[in-house]
Design a protein around this motif. Structure first.
Motif, short mmCIF file in Angstrom:
data_model
loop_
_atom_site.label_atom_id
_atom_site.label_comp_id
_atom_site.label_asym_id
_atom_site.label_seq_id
_atom_site.Cartn_x
_atom_site.Cartn_y
_atom_site.Cartn_z
N GLU A 38 -14.69 -34.51 -21.47
CA GLU A 38 -15.24 -33.40 -22.28
C GLU A 38 -15.52 -34.15 -23.66
N PRO A 39 -16.23 -33.51 -24.59
CA PRO A 39 -16.87 -34.15 -25.61
C PRO A 39 -15.57 -34.23 -26.61
N ASP A 40 -14.49 -33.38 -26.31
CA ASP A 40 -13.42 -33.52 -27.32
C ASP A 40 -12.19 -34.40 -26.81
N SER A 41 -12.42 -35.34 -25.59
CA SER A 41 -11.67 -35.91 -25.08
C SER A 41 -11.38 -37.26 -25.97
N GLU A 42 -10.07 -37.84 -25.51
CA GLU A 42 -9.60 -39.14 -26.33
C GLU A 42 -10.50 -40.14 -26.27
N TRP A 139 -6.62 -57.58 -15.26
CA TRP A 139 -6.73 -58.09 -16.62
C TRP A 139 -7.75 -57.72 -17.33
N VAL A 140 -8.78 -57.87 -17.08
CA VAL A 140 -10.03 -57.40 -17.92
C VAL A 140 -9.75 -56.13 -18.33
N HIS A 141 -9.52 -55.12 -17.45
CA HIS A 141 -9.18 -53.81 -17.88
C HIS A 141 -8.25 -53.49 -19.12
N ALA A 142 -6.97 -54.27 -18.75
CA ALA A 142 -5.89 -54.11 -19.82
C ALA A 142 -6.51 -54.70 -20.94
N ALA A 143 -6.86 -55.82 -20.88
CA ALA A 143 -7.27 -56.57 -22.39
C ALA A 143 -8.02 -55.57 -23.24
N GLU A 144 -9.03 -55.02 -22.31
CA GLU A 144 -10.18 -54.12 -23.00
C GLU A 144 -9.54 -52.93 -23.57
N VAL A 145 -8.42 -52.28 -22.99
CA VAL A 145 -7.93 -51.02 -23.35
C VAL A 145 -7.09 -51.12 -24.37
N ASP A 166 -1.52 -42.13 -24.86
CA ASP A 166 -1.33 -42.09 -23.57
C ASP A 166 -2.56 -41.51 -22.98
N ALA A 167 -3.00 -40.36 -23.46
CA ALA A 167 -4.30 -39.77 -22.78
C ALA A 167 -5.50 -40.55 -22.78
N ARG A 186 -1.36 -45.73 -16.89
CA ARG A 186 -1.50 -44.58 -17.17
C ARG A 186 -0.95 -44.26 -18.79
N THR A 187 -0.18 -45.16 -19.16
CA THR A 187 0.51 -44.76 -20.63
C THR A 187 0.23 -45.93 -21.20
N VAL A 188 0.65 -45.89 -22.60
CA VAL A 188 0.81 -46.97 -23.14
C VAL A 188 1.88 -47.85 -22.92
N ALA A 189 3.23 -47.13 -22.44
CA ALA A 189 4.24 -48.27 -22.14
C ALA A 189 3.88 -48.78 -20.75
N GLU A 190 3.17 -48.29 -19.77
CA GLU A 190 2.69 -48.85 -18.68
C GLU A 190 1.76 -50.05 -18.99
N LEU A 191 0.84 -49.87 -19.95
CA LEU A 191 -0.16 -50.97 -20.50
C LEU A 191 0.69 -52.29 -21.05
#
Length: 297
Positions: A38-42, A139-145, A166-167, A186-191
């Motif tokens: 959605e346009p207002d999504s994080e 790894w690539v995904h985690a480093a980017e996010v 988290d969202a 799916r959360t900052v803690a998991e990241l």
């Protein structure tokens, strides 16, 4: 000042989006149909902000710390002859998956997965690597996010609260899963857990140091745009973890990074943000192309 800002916006757009940027912009934003977000999504909020330029630089720097990821770039994408082309391809994927229609996003995912299947090779010690390896993709995904979120929280116009962070991680995980990442955070803690788990695998190779040096010293930009690029590079380096600095031969200047570089980084992103929202055609094109980054999709 307005003309300088406009020229900066034009130059950054041309480099980040590539020669087909205007056509891609119209397709991404002008095609009617349902979107993944959605346009207002994080994720729209983060990926549509000027802080993505700094986040993208930080993502590229951090990703070089994994030897297999760096070897794949050196063998197949290159960082000398095709640095801006690689950035344009990555920015296009981020723009389509974030802002484009669901149909176009699915097509883009299939295209990236097809490319990943062709990127294979051998490490100097004989160990095989493959860009489609879910572990390497993780790894690539985690480093980017991590890089995009940190840059947004530091330089973004509207930083997210804890739930929003988290969202954003969860929404980015939706795209990562489609690319082949198994059980993305799916959360900052998991990241944080994922990034910590990769630490034993990370080291700076000669290829990594050469890539970082090239990124910092050879932007291939007009003279007028190089000071702004230098500020973005300094801001990206300032967000790098301390443990990466010496291996990558990056400076560690904690006082300057908290004061001078933070202020200059804020001014640079403010200038880019002005260009992105000024209403001229080039600014709208920049909004469609924004990303850092530079990642390895």
């Amino acid at each position: 000042m307005a003309s300088l800002r406009t020229r900066l916006g034009q130059e950054l757009f041309a480099r980040v989006a590539g020669p087909d940027g205007p056509r891609h912009r119209e397709r991404i934003h002008g095609t009617p149909g349902p979107r993944w977000f959605e346009p207002d999504s994080e994720i729209v909020r983060v990926h549509g902000d000027a802080s993505m330029f700094i986040g993208g630089i930080r993502a590229i720097l951090l990703q070089t710390m994994h030897p297999a990821a760096m070897q794949a770039v050196a063998d197949h994408s290159g960082y000398r002859g095709d640095m801006w082309g690689r950035l344009a391809r990555t920015s296009h994927f981020l723009a389509v998956s974030t802002f484009g229609t669901a149909e176009h996003a699915e097509q883009s995912v299939r295209a990236v997965r097809t490319i990943h299947e062709r990127v294979t090779g051998t490490m100097p010690d004989g160990t095989p690597y493959a860009a489609s390896d879910p572990h390497l993709l993780a790894w690539v995904h985690a480093a980017e996010v991590d890089s995009f979120l940190l840059a947004h929280q530091t330089y973004g116009a509207r930083p997210l609260d804890a739930a929003g962070c988290d969202a954003y991680v969860a929404q980015s995980g939706d795209v990562a899963a489609r690319l082949g990442v198994v059980d993305p955070p799916r959360t900052v803690a998991e990241l944080r857990e994922v990034l910590d788990a990769f630490r034993p695998e990370l080291r700076a190779t000669d290829e990594a140091r050469a890539a970082v040096r090239f990124l910092v010293l050879h932007p291939d930009l007009p003279l007028a745009a190089r000071p702004a690029y230098g500020v973005l590079i300094a801001a990206g380096v300032a967000l790098m973890p301390r443990w990466t600095r010496r291996p990558l031969r990056l400076p560690w200047l904690p006082v300057s990074e908290r004061t001078v570089i933070r202020a200059l980084g804020g001014m640079a992103t403010g200038t880019i943000r002005w260009a992105m929202t000024s209403g001229v055609d080039e600014a709208r094109e920049l909004r469609a192309a924004v990303s850092t980054s530079q990642g390895s999709n």
